[in-house]
Write a protein that holds these residues in place. Sequence first.
Motif, short mmCIF file in Angstrom:
data_model
loop_
_atom_site.label_atom_id
_atom_site.label_comp_id
_atom_site.label_asym_id
_atom_site.label_seq_id
_atom_site.Cartn_x
_atom_site.Cartn_y
_atom_site.Cartn_z
N ALA A 224 -1.01 10.48 27.66
CA ALA A 224 0.08 9.51 27.63
C ALA A 224 0.34 8.92 29.01
N THR A 225 0.29 9.77 30.03
CA THR A 225 0.53 9.30 31.40
C THR A 225 -0.54 8.29 31.83
N LYS A 226 -1.79 8.60 31.54
CA LYS A 226 -2.88 7.72 31.95
C LYS A 226 -2.90 6.44 31.11
N VAL A 227 -2.63 6.55 29.83
CA VAL A 227 -2.59 5.36 28.99
C VAL A 227 -1.46 4.44 29.44
N ASN A 228 -0.34 5.00 29.83
CA ASN A 228 0.76 4.16 30.30
C ASN A 228 0.38 3.37 31.55
N LYS A 229 -0.43 3.96 32.43
CA LYS A 229 -0.90 3.22 33.60
C LYS A 229 -1.73 2.01 33.18
N ILE A 230 -2.56 2.19 32.16
CA ILE A 230 -3.37 1.08 31.65
C ILE A 230 -2.48 0.04 30.98
N LEU A 287 -11.79 2.98 25.90
CA LEU A 287 -11.54 2.59 24.52
C LEU A 287 -10.07 2.27 24.30
N PHE A 288 -9.18 3.12 24.80
CA PHE A 288 -7.75 2.83 24.70
C PHE A 288 -7.42 1.51 25.40
N SER A 289 -8.02 1.28 26.55
CA SER A 289 -7.77 0.06 27.31
C SER A 289 -8.23 -1.17 26.55
N HIS A 290 -9.43 -1.13 26.00
CA HIS A 290 -9.97 -2.25 25.24
C HIS A 290 -9.08 -2.58 24.05
N ASN A 315 -15.83 -13.53 7.87
CA ASN A 315 -15.03 -14.45 8.66
C ASN A 315 -15.81 -14.85 9.91
N MET A 316 -16.43 -16.02 9.88
CA MET A 316 -17.24 -16.47 11.01
C MET A 316 -16.35 -17.11 12.06
N SER A 317 -16.65 -16.83 13.32
CA SER A 317 -15.87 -17.37 14.43
C SER A 317 -16.81 -17.90 15.50
N ASN A 318 -16.35 -18.93 16.21
CA ASN A 318 -17.09 -19.45 17.37
C ASN A 318 -16.70 -18.76 18.67
N GLU A 319 -15.64 -17.95 18.64
CA GLU A 319 -15.00 -17.53 19.89
C GLU A 319 -14.97 -16.03 20.13
N LEU A 320 -15.81 -15.26 19.45
CA LEU A 320 -15.77 -13.81 19.64
C LEU A 320 -16.24 -13.42 21.04
N TRP A 321 -17.04 -14.25 21.68
CA TRP A 321 -17.42 -13.99 23.08
C TRP A 321 -16.17 -13.88 23.95
N PHE A 322 -15.09 -14.57 23.56
CA PHE A 322 -13.82 -14.49 24.28
C PHE A 322 -12.94 -13.40 23.69
N ALA A 323 -12.72 -13.44 22.40
CA ALA A 323 -11.81 -12.49 21.75
C ALA A 323 -12.27 -11.05 21.94
N GLU A 324 -13.56 -10.80 21.82
CA GLU A 324 -14.11 -9.46 22.00
C GLU A 324 -14.72 -9.28 23.38
N GLY A 325 -15.48 -10.28 23.84
CA GLY A 325 -16.20 -10.14 25.10
C GLY A 325 -15.30 -10.07 26.32
N PHE A 326 -14.31 -10.96 26.41
CA PHE A 326 -13.39 -10.91 27.54
C PHE A 326 -12.54 -9.64 27.47
N THR A 327 -12.22 -9.20 26.26
CA THR A 327 -11.51 -7.92 26.10
C THR A 327 -12.38 -6.77 26.58
N TYR A 329 -14.59 -6.95 28.93
CA TYR A 329 -14.56 -7.03 30.40
C TYR A 329 -13.31 -6.36 30.95
N TYR A 330 -12.17 -6.68 30.36
CA TYR A 330 -10.92 -6.13 30.85
C TYR A 330 -10.77 -4.65 30.51
N GLY A 331 -11.34 -4.22 29.40
CA GLY A 331 -11.18 -2.83 29.00
C GLY A 331 -11.57 -1.88 30.11
N GLU A 332 -12.69 -2.15 30.75
CA GLU A 332 -13.15 -1.28 31.83
C GLU A 332 -12.53 -1.66 33.17
#
Length: 606
Positions: A224-230, A287-290, A315-327, A329-332
């Motif tokens: 909980a302490t570490k997740v709160n930092k994230i 994983l928690f961060s992502h 459900n096809m999307s044009n933007e998963l590179w952003f919705a998932e990919g940018f997430t 990037y930030y997760g780590e």
Amino acid sequence: MNKSVFLFCGLLFSILLQAQKMTYQVSFPNAIHHEAHIELTASGIPIKPAIFKMSRSSPGRYATHEFGKNVYDVSAKDQDGKSIPVNRIDGDVYEVPKHNGTVTISYTLYGNYADGTYASIDPESIHLNMPAVFMWMKGMDKAPIEISFDLPKENKGLIATQLVSTGKPNTFTAPGLQYFMDSPTKIGDLKFRQWTISNPDGKHFTMRIALESSATDEQADELATKVNKIVQEAKAVYGEFPNYDYGSYTFIASINPFVQGDGMEHRNSTMISVPMGSFNIDGLLELFSHEYFHNWNVERIRPKTLEPFNFEKSNMSNELWFAEGFTQYYGELLVARAGLNSADSYLFTVAGLINIKQNTPGATQYSPVQASNHAVFVDAAVSIDKNNYGNMFTSYYPYGAAVALALDLNLQTRYHKTIDAYMQAMWKRFGKTEVPYTLATMQETLASITDAAFAADFFGRYINGHEAIDYASLLAKAGYDLKKTDAGKPYLGANTKTNERGKLVIANNTIKGTAAYEGGLDIDDEILKLDEKPVKNNSDLNAFLQNKKPGDIVFVTYKHRNAEKQAKVILKEHLPYSVIPFEQSGKTVSAEAKQIRASWFSTNTK
């Protein structure tokens, strides 16, 4: 239509809508054998026949999943409890042709796969992803929902969900189908940890971890302490938390040997499952961060291609590179910003992203948009035939993260901003307003923090296009060298293994541009000799290559089906990259490079 008629029609519609309700009663008389008994009562049904369906897709997943396969013993009754006919008109579609406005449809559900997509039923642990569990009625998407659980006596009865508590035991509500299907639920022996988070405007929310694990109390506290930092680092990117609909956000986390690995985002919660025997916090944080970053990016900053979510098809999307990919990037990155991973360790992640973009056919020959479109076939989708993904598909997760890396470094070196500025602009324009975005409006938003020419160039070359990215120049400005890890080492270009018959075979499709591919070798070919030298295993192959160099010609004798053949293969250099700080090469790091490093690994929304 005159005004009075219009008002009357509107009032009538409102009355009909108020009369509509969906009520679920869930019990577990045979939980030991992974079965649940479910009754759905639909009242205020405005049409005949009444059509009940199981979903074929699930929020956060983009491919189809045949949830209807685990439904059986379907029957129907009217409001007086009298049996009425129900017809199965498709594999996962049931029709009640005659009714008096209220139908109770009952069925048995089997569930024995605990992850973010499916369901698992056990007396001690109930794990529900709603589309995998609950039928719904076509045409009553907006009807309010109530659900009650009658639990097995062995179950501890602790419930984690983003559904709305009613104050009645084990009874919850949802405002409609979209929210209900987006509300995973875990019931069992859970450890709860919670704390309060606050927005700049003074609003407070409850942050909660519901942990199904053998973790000690001390380990749960540490998590909980570490997740709160994230959590705080994620908030700093956007400047504020979302206004959680019912005042809280819950990490539903199953960290035990009885689940399958997965992480699935939802509007006010996430379902995380990690098949871990002994509890290891450091293996969980990314994983928690992502998943937490998703409660901005994709849950509220939503692409128009996914709004509203369609439960009946992929459900096809044009933007998963952003919705998932940018997430991704930030997760780590947020773990490093929170001080829970070092910047130097994060460079291994950076190198991996660069290798994905520069060295995989899916990223060198296809755009991030095209990769996103293919999610309908790869996002935990199930098939039994072989595919050629190694030569035509790169996952939009690391591909998008590699694009995010390039954008981050470009913004820092050209505009003295970080990618945080772009995320905050996307949040203000689309997340807070919950107006879905498109590729065109994403480009406009990038232009608003840079300039129109840069945004058009970046989207044209790297989003709608697939040009190579000059990471070496970008990293040099931050005081890092991009070097080939295996410079000068030869590579056959085939992943080989010893099969069950003791034969050395090519294990996977060979990849475009490699020596093996250009020499005509491919999956299942059996390697017999290299330059007339017999090889029986990977040790033999590696020993042979130690005396070779890139550009050398090797004659490979191999068996294809039942025919022995020979291929002329020109060895190539192994391509992986590493990112090395200037300091390790004795180079001086400039003040500007130090500033880029500092802003990269700390939140900056200028």
